[in-house]
Design a protein around this motif. Structure first.
Motif, short mmCIF file in Angstrom:
data_model
loop_
_atom_site.label_atom_id
_atom_site.label_comp_id
_atom_site.label_asym_id
_atom_site.label_seq_id
_atom_site.Cartn_x
_atom_site.Cartn_y
_atom_site.Cartn_z
N VAL A 117 -121.98 -1.40 74.19
CA VAL A 117 -121.89 -2.19 72.96
C VAL A 117 -120.99 -3.41 73.18
O VAL A 117 -121.40 -4.54 72.90
CB VAL A 117 -121.32 -1.34 71.80
CG1 VAL A 117 -121.13 -2.21 70.55
CG2 VAL A 117 -122.24 -0.17 71.50
N ALA A 118 -119.77 -3.18 73.68
CA ALA A 118 -118.84 -4.29 73.82
C ALA A 118 -117.75 -3.92 74.82
O ALA A 118 -117.47 -2.74 75.04
CB ALA A 118 -118.21 -4.65 72.49
N THR A 119 -117.14 -4.95 75.42
CA THR A 119 -116.04 -4.74 76.33
C THR A 119 -115.02 -5.86 76.17
O THR A 119 -115.36 -6.97 75.72
CB THR A 119 -116.53 -4.66 77.79
OG1 THR A 119 -115.44 -4.36 78.65
CG2 THR A 119 -117.18 -5.96 78.22
N ILE A 120 -113.77 -5.56 76.52
CA ILE A 120 -112.70 -6.53 76.38
C ILE A 120 -111.73 -6.36 77.54
O ILE A 120 -111.43 -5.23 77.95
CB ILE A 120 -112.00 -6.37 75.01
CG1 ILE A 120 -110.98 -7.47 74.77
CG2 ILE A 120 -111.37 -4.99 74.86
CD1 ILE A 120 -110.50 -7.53 73.31
N THR A 121 -111.23 -7.47 78.07
CA THR A 121 -110.30 -7.42 79.20
C THR A 121 -108.93 -6.91 78.76
O THR A 121 -108.65 -6.75 77.58
CB THR A 121 -110.15 -8.81 79.82
OG1 THR A 121 -109.80 -9.76 78.79
CG2 THR A 121 -111.45 -9.25 80.49
N ARG A 122 -108.06 -6.70 79.74
CA ARG A 122 -106.74 -6.13 79.48
C ARG A 122 -105.94 -6.96 78.47
O ARG A 122 -105.30 -6.42 77.57
CB ARG A 122 -105.95 -6.01 80.77
CG ARG A 122 -106.57 -5.12 81.82
CD ARG A 122 -105.72 -5.06 83.08
NE ARG A 122 -106.39 -4.33 84.16
CZ ARG A 122 -107.03 -4.93 85.15
NH1 ARG A 122 -107.09 -6.25 85.20
NH2 ARG A 122 -107.61 -4.20 86.09
N SER A 123 -106.00 -8.24 78.61
CA SER A 123 -105.22 -9.11 77.73
C SER A 123 -105.94 -9.42 76.43
O SER A 123 -105.33 -9.91 75.48
CB SER A 123 -104.90 -10.42 78.45
OG SER A 123 -106.10 -11.16 78.66
N GLY A 124 -107.24 -9.17 76.41
CA GLY A 124 -108.03 -9.52 75.24
C GLY A 124 -108.58 -10.93 75.28
O GLY A 124 -109.21 -11.37 74.32
N SER A 125 -108.37 -11.62 76.39
CA SER A 125 -108.78 -13.02 76.47
C SER A 125 -110.28 -13.20 76.65
O SER A 125 -110.83 -14.26 76.33
CB SER A 125 -108.04 -13.72 77.61
OG SER A 125 -108.32 -13.06 78.84
N ASN A 126 -110.93 -12.17 77.17
CA ASN A 126 -112.38 -12.25 77.38
C ASN A 126 -113.06 -11.02 76.81
O ASN A 126 -112.55 -9.90 76.93
CB ASN A 126 -112.70 -12.37 78.87
CG ASN A 126 -112.35 -13.73 79.40
OD1 ASN A 126 -112.91 -14.74 79.00
ND2 ASN A 126 -111.39 -13.78 80.31
N THR A 127 -114.22 -11.26 76.21
CA THR A 127 -115.01 -10.17 75.66
C THR A 127 -116.48 -10.37 76.01
O THR A 127 -116.91 -11.47 76.40
CB THR A 127 -114.87 -10.09 74.12
OG1 THR A 127 -115.41 -11.28 73.54
CG2 THR A 127 -113.42 -9.93 73.70
N ASP A 128 -117.23 -9.31 75.85
CA ASP A 128 -118.67 -9.38 76.04
C ASP A 128 -119.31 -8.35 75.12
O ASP A 128 -118.72 -7.28 74.89
CB ASP A 128 -119.06 -9.11 77.49
CG ASP A 128 -120.53 -9.37 77.76
OD1 ASP A 128 -121.08 -8.76 78.69
OD2 ASP A 128 -121.15 -10.17 77.03
N THR A 129 -120.45 -8.69 74.56
CA THR A 129 -121.15 -7.76 73.68
C THR A 129 -122.61 -7.67 74.09
O THR A 129 -123.18 -8.60 74.67
CB THR A 129 -121.05 -8.18 72.21
OG1 THR A 129 -121.47 -9.55 72.08
CG2 THR A 129 -119.65 -8.04 71.67
#
Length: 123
Positions: free
Chosen positions: A48-60
């Motif tokens: 469904v979705a993913t987010i990097t450790r810092s939250g700076s990058n996401t993908d859905t």
């Protein structure tokens, strides 16, 4: 080791919104990228979705792009999935998961999983 607990699921009508939360134990939450997956009855576990450790990058996933947003608050050891304009086909058990990779859309890349929370969208 990370323990994950999802919450926020429920029964809603088509067009409604829900926000799922995933609370992580331990002090290493910010060391992991996080993901959301879902599994409908009789089907596999889908990204469904993913987010990097810092939250700076996401993908859905394309199926939820423009409707779902993933975010995280490392101070609260929590990752969120904001779901808007829900559709009956969004009905599934939603899982959060943690990975040591940068981010990912493949379930096999995730090491730690929550128990899941049910989302049911009626038409």
């Amino acid at each position: 080791q990370v323990q994950l607990v999802e919450s926020g699921g429920g029964l809603v009508q088509a067009g409604d919104s829900l926000r799922l939360s995933c609370a992580a134990s331990g002090r290493t939450f910010s060391s992991y990228a996080m993901g959301w997956f879902r599994q409908a009855p009789g089907k596999g576990r889908d990204f469904v979705a993913t987010i990097t450790r810092s939250g700076s990058n996401t993908d859905t996933a394309d199926s939820v792009k423009g409707r779902f947003t993933v975010s995280r608050d490392n101070a609260k050891n929590t990752v969120y999935l904001q779901m808007n304009s829900l559709k009956p086909e969004d009905t599934a058990v939603y899982y959060c998961a943690a990975t040591s990779k940068l981010m990912g859309s493949i379930a096999g890349e995730y090491t730690y999983w929550g128990q899941g929370t049910q989302v049911t969208v009626s038409s």
